[in-house]
Design a protein around this motif. Structure first.
Motif, mmCIF file in Angstrom:
data_model
loop_
_atom_site.group_PDB
_atom_site.id
_atom_site.type_symbol
_atom_site.label_atom_id
_atom_site.label_comp_id
_atom_site.label_asym_id
_atom_site.label_seq_id
_atom_site.Cartn_x
_atom_site.Cartn_y
_atom_site.Cartn_z
ATOM 1 N N LYS A 39 0.892 -1.012 0.093
ATOM 2 C CA LYS A 39 -0.066 0.008 -0.204
ATOM 3 C C LYS A 39 0.980 1.196 -0.118
ATOM 4 C CE LYS A 39 -0.338 0.180 5.019
ATOM 5 N NZ LYS A 39 -1.596 0.357 6.187
ATOM 6 N N PRO A 40 0.495 2.418 -0.647
ATOM 7 C CA PRO A 40 1.162 3.496 -0.605
ATOM 8 C C PRO A 40 0.615 4.287 0.403
ATOM 9 C CG PRO A 40 -0.624 3.784 -2.193
ATOM 10 C CD PRO A 40 -0.707 2.320 -1.661
ATOM 11 N N TYR A 41 1.858 5.271 0.758
ATOM 12 C CA TYR A 41 1.850 6.262 1.904
ATOM 13 C C TYR A 41 2.816 7.287 1.716
ATOM 14 C CZ TYR A 41 5.737 4.662 4.810
ATOM 15 O OH TYR A 41 7.040 4.133 4.967
ATOM 16 N N TYR A 42 2.770 8.121 2.750
ATOM 17 C CA TYR A 42 3.545 9.384 2.394
ATOM 18 C C TYR A 42 4.034 9.811 3.799
ATOM 19 C CZ TYR A 42 1.197 9.744 -2.006
ATOM 20 O OH TYR A 42 0.877 9.370 -3.297
ATOM 21 N N ASP A 43 5.366 10.354 3.747
ATOM 22 C CA ASP A 43 5.952 11.280 4.732
ATOM 23 C C ASP A 43 5.706 12.599 4.321
ATOM 24 O OD1 ASP A 43 6.142 8.967 6.457
ATOM 25 O OD2 ASP A 43 7.994 8.688 6.141
ATOM 26 N N VAL A 44 5.236 13.556 4.988
ATOM 27 C CA VAL A 44 5.218 14.793 4.859
ATOM 28 C C VAL A 44 6.143 15.648 5.786
ATOM 29 C CG1 VAL A 44 4.053 16.951 4.566
ATOM 30 C CG2 VAL A 44 2.869 14.920 4.042
ATOM 31 N N VAL A 45 7.494 15.791 5.331
ATOM 32 C CA VAL A 45 8.465 16.128 6.413
ATOM 33 C C VAL A 45 8.900 17.729 6.287
ATOM 34 C CG1 VAL A 45 10.743 15.734 7.092
ATOM 35 C CG2 VAL A 45 9.595 13.851 6.147
ATOM 36 N N ILE A 46 8.534 18.269 7.487
ATOM 37 C CA ILE A 46 8.605 19.998 7.610
ATOM 38 C C ILE A 46 9.748 20.035 8.672
ATOM 39 C CG2 ILE A 46 7.607 21.963 8.034
ATOM 40 C CD1 ILE A 46 4.831 20.765 7.182
ATOM 41 N N PRO A 47 11.053 20.334 8.031
ATOM 42 C CA PRO A 47 12.184 20.643 9.248
ATOM 43 C C PRO A 47 11.746 21.804 10.310
ATOM 44 C CG PRO A 47 12.895 20.420 6.977
ATOM 45 C CD PRO A 47 11.694 20.349 6.791
ATOM 46 N N ASP A 48 11.174 22.638 9.719
ATOM 47 C CA ASP A 48 10.770 23.783 10.387
ATOM 48 C C ASP A 48 10.101 24.890 9.725
ATOM 49 O OD1 ASP A 48 12.772 25.700 9.028
ATOM 50 O OD2 ASP A 48 14.285 24.281 9.683
ATOM 51 N N ILE A 49 9.765 26.043 10.183
ATOM 52 C CA ILE A 49 8.635 26.645 9.241
ATOM 53 C C ILE A 49 9.617 27.857 8.293
ATOM 54 C CG2 ILE A 49 7.014 26.873 11.225
ATOM 55 C CD1 ILE A 49 8.187 29.763 12.037
ATOM 56 N N VAL A 60 2.287 13.098 9.162
ATOM 57 C CA VAL A 60 2.937 14.531 9.096
ATOM 58 C C VAL A 60 4.257 14.450 10.261
ATOM 59 C CG1 VAL A 60 2.223 16.899 9.268
ATOM 60 C CG2 VAL A 60 0.750 15.308 8.299
ATOM 61 N N ILE A 61 5.265 14.990 9.682
ATOM 62 C CA ILE A 61 6.397 14.931 10.603
ATOM 63 C C ILE A 61 7.149 16.488 10.682
ATOM 64 C CG2 ILE A 61 8.808 14.232 11.057
ATOM 65 C CD1 ILE A 61 8.027 11.829 9.390
ATOM 66 N N PHE A 62 6.939 17.137 11.900
ATOM 67 C CA PHE A 62 7.353 18.497 11.959
ATOM 68 C C PHE A 62 8.523 18.532 13.096
ATOM 69 C CE2 PHE A 62 6.349 22.814 14.050
ATOM 70 C CZ PHE A 62 7.066 23.458 12.894
ATOM 71 N N GLU A 63 9.392 19.074 12.645
ATOM 72 C CA GLU A 63 10.723 19.137 13.666
ATOM 73 C C GLU A 63 10.898 17.894 14.180
ATOM 74 O OE1 GLU A 63 9.566 22.386 16.290
ATOM 75 O OE2 GLU A 63 10.235 24.087 14.973
ATOM 76 N N ASN A 64 11.179 16.981 13.146
ATOM 77 C CA ASN A 64 11.670 15.656 13.716
ATOM 78 C C ASN A 64 10.779 14.898 14.655
ATOM 79 O OD1 ASN A 64 14.049 15.720 12.170
ATOM 80 N ND2 ASN A 64 14.909 16.742 13.795
ATOM 81 N N LEU A 100 -0.144 21.286 12.077
ATOM 82 C CA LEU A 100 1.237 20.876 12.507
ATOM 83 C C LEU A 100 1.284 20.775 14.103
ATOM 84 C CD1 LEU A 100 3.686 22.701 10.129
ATOM 85 C CD2 LEU A 100 2.611 20.495 9.812
ATOM 86 N N GLY A 101 0.382 21.273 14.559
ATOM 87 C CA GLY A 101 0.145 21.287 16.106
ATOM 88 C C GLY A 101 -0.333 22.674 16.714
ATOM 89 N N ASP A 102 -0.598 22.618 17.912
ATOM 90 C CA ASP A 102 -0.930 23.902 18.682
ATOM 91 C C ASP A 102 0.130 24.648 19.313
ATOM 92 O OD1 ASP A 102 -1.500 23.229 21.635
ATOM 93 O OD2 ASP A 102 -1.702 21.387 20.318
ATOM 94 N N ASP A 103 -0.128 25.748 19.512
ATOM 95 C CA ASP A 103 1.014 26.741 20.093
ATOM 96 C C ASP A 103 0.359 27.469 21.397
ATOM 97 O OD1 ASP A 103 2.907 28.536 20.685
ATOM 98 O OD2 ASP A 103 3.667 28.543 18.847
ATOM 99 N N LYS A 104 0.624 27.051 22.579
ATOM 100 C CA LYS A 104 0.058 27.603 23.568
ATOM 101 C C LYS A 104 0.520 29.089 23.671
ATOM 102 C CE LYS A 104 -1.949 23.867 24.573
ATOM 103 N NZ LYS A 104 -3.289 23.596 24.465
#
Length: 533
Positions: A230-240, A397-401, A422-426
């Motif tokens: 099955k296909p899948y993806y890694d969406v990698v974002i090192p930083d903004i 979805v991979i953000f900042e490792n 990518l997540g929430d920011d308090k």
């Protein structure tokens, strides 16, 4: 004369029946892997004698669809019959000796057994020598040299018996060591390769006829069920401050009973065209049905419910995909021909294969819908997705490792845009409050009333850097001519009149606080209750 013919035929039968089977091992060359099955392609070579020969081909998967077996050869031989078996006792001794994994253990067992036999002989010889020495200790006491002979006898006895005892002790120690090694080897072999590489149980048994002694090459093809990809993806974002890296991957697993070692791998989307038939067209009939009375909720309640669903949908995560190189397409499937050789063990465990990689420019924005949720999310927005080949697939979805979640790609996304949460920011706070002194109700005629509503946002950036924040809200939209909704103050927002949606794009400096407000009014009948406000 008749007796001579009968004898000759009997001798010919004995020759045929007395021929030893020919053993050969199939060499797996390539695998075409579908979404829930696979086709395996192997070849093998062996030599047959003139006449009829039984050929046993090993290294065949055990979980196969027997109806799909196809055997071909360019050699000048005739394949009379063939059958498939997983019987472990079928030519077990002969195959164990030919199995390269078994042969290592069997040779070691034979060597240990010979050593053990030699040590047993030596132990017996040493033990008998000691017994003979112990029984022959007397000398003639009447001899004139009795004391000298006795002294010699004692010296010889002590020396020789000590030597024999030491040798016997060493032989017994060696016997114990070799015996322990032999037990381990036998256990290792009896565990059916649990400590060795797994060897397949599948075997093809062929009856081949040849006019002469010949070298035979066979091509073997068959299908198995216990394999999938099955296909899948890694969406990698090192930083903004970086581009989004889109990694297209395949998850492969198989449990066919045969390890795939260094094989060509072809991945095909869809399923093999086996046992498929075109659908039939069923009759379409019309008939009357008694009407069913149902309760229809108020118009405004429907709109509130739709608003909430829409707001939640805006926060959901989508994704994109990029297909790899060496792609071929037909009217039914898409095939990926991988350039490298792969090893996939028969253990039903996932194996990840990299197919392709690309970079996509992204815009990073903080996002909040305080009417539904006061949380502020960091969103990566990807545009111009029509430049990439998309397929429906799951994505990590991979953000900042850090793996921040999973999503599902919708290849039919018509907006040509992708929002990744990518997540929430308090450290960013948003508060939505009703402005009481601007929220009121008044009569404007004998039959109509007017209600006014006002809300204020208070947003605070507690981060040490500037941010861009998008806030969404909306006012209701009327579906009834007797309900008139008017936007009084949009507070600098972008307004969509059809949907009632308000959008603010705010730039906040470090440690800055801003306030915005919006208001609207609703004109409706006095004697009717407007739901949803």
């Amino acid at each position: 004369m008749k007796k001579i013919i009968i004898i000759a035929l009997c001798n010919f039968s004995v020759i045929i029946l007395g021929q030893k089977p020919v053993f050969a091992e199939a060499n797996l060359k390539s695998v075409t892997l579908y979404e829930q099955s696979a086709e395996l392609y192997s070849n093998t070579s062996f030599r047959v004698s003139k006449g009829s020969s039984e050929v046993v081909i090993t290294n065949i998967a055990q979980n196969i669809d027997e109806s799909t077996i196809k055997i071909g050869s360019k050699s000048k031989v005739s394949i009379l019959t063939y059958r498939f078996t997983t019987d472990e006792n079928f030519y077990k001794v002969e195959l164990d000796k030919k199995n390269p994994q078994h042969k290592i253990v069997l040779d070691s067992i034979s060597l240990m057994e010979k050593k053990l036999k030699d040590l047993d002989f030596r132990k017996t010889a040493l033990s008998n020598s000691i017994n003979i020495l112990d029984k022959n200790q007397t000398i003639n006491s009447g001899s004139t040299s009795y004391s000298k002979e006795l002294e010699k006898l004692i010296d010889y006895y002590q020396k020789k018996r000590t030597e024999l005892s030491v040798e016997l002790d060493q032989a017994e120690t060696s016997y114990s060591v070799v015996s322990e090694k032999l037990d381990k080897l036998r256990t290792k072999f009896d565990l059916n390769n649990q400590e060795l590489e797994k060897y397949p149980k599948g075997k093809l048994v062929l009856q081949i006829s040849s006019d002469d002694s010949a070298e035979v090459t066979l091509d073997i093809k068959y299908s198995i069920r216990e394999a999938l990809w099955k296909p899948y993806y890694d969406v990698v974002i090192p930083d903004i401050n970086s581009k989004t890296q889109l990694l297209y991957k395949a998850m492969v697993r198989q449990n066919s009973g045969l390890d795939w070692k260094n094989v060509e791998l072809h991945l095909v989307s869809g399923y093999p065209n086996v046992r498929k038939q075109i659908p039939s067209l069923s009759p379409w009939s019309l008939f009357y049905q008694e009407p069913v009375v149902t309760h229809t909720p108020g118009m405004q309640a429907d709109k509130v419910e739709n608003y909430y669903a829409s707001a939640v949908q805006e926060k959901s995560v989508a994704d994109v995909a990029l297909v790899g190189s060496s792609i071929s397409r037909n009217q039914l499937n898409v095939a990926y021909d991988l350039k490298d050789f792969y090893t996939i063990l028969s253990n039903n465990q996932d194996n990840s294969i990299n197919l392709d990689r690309t970079e996509i420019p992204a815009t990073y924005t903080y996002y909040s819908i305080p009417r539904v949720d006061r949380t502020v999310y960091l969103i990566a927005e990807l545009d111009n997705l029509d430049k990439y080949n998309l397929i429906n697939a799951e994505a990590n979805v991979i953000f900042e490792n850090t793996n921040v979640g999973k999503t599902t790609l919708n290849a039919e996304n018509t907006e040509n845009k992708l929002l990744l949460t990518l997540g929430d920011d308090k450290r960013i706070s948003v508060k939505r409050e009703m402005i009481k002194d601007k929220t009121m109700e008044k009569s404007i005629s004998s039959s109509n009333k007017e209600q006014q509503f006002a809300y204020q946002f208070t947003i605070r950036n507690n981060k040490s850097e500037k941010i861009k924040l998008r806030i969404k809200d909306r006012i209701p939209v009327s579906q009834d001519k007797q309900i008139i909704i008017t936007l009084i103050n949009k507070g600098g927002a972008t307004y969509n009149e059809e949907t009632g949606e308000l959008t603010w794009d705010v730039i906040l400096n470090a440690n800055e606080t801003k306030k915005m407000e919006f208001s609207f009014k609703v004109n409706s009948l006095k004697n009717r209750v407007v739901l949803g406000l």
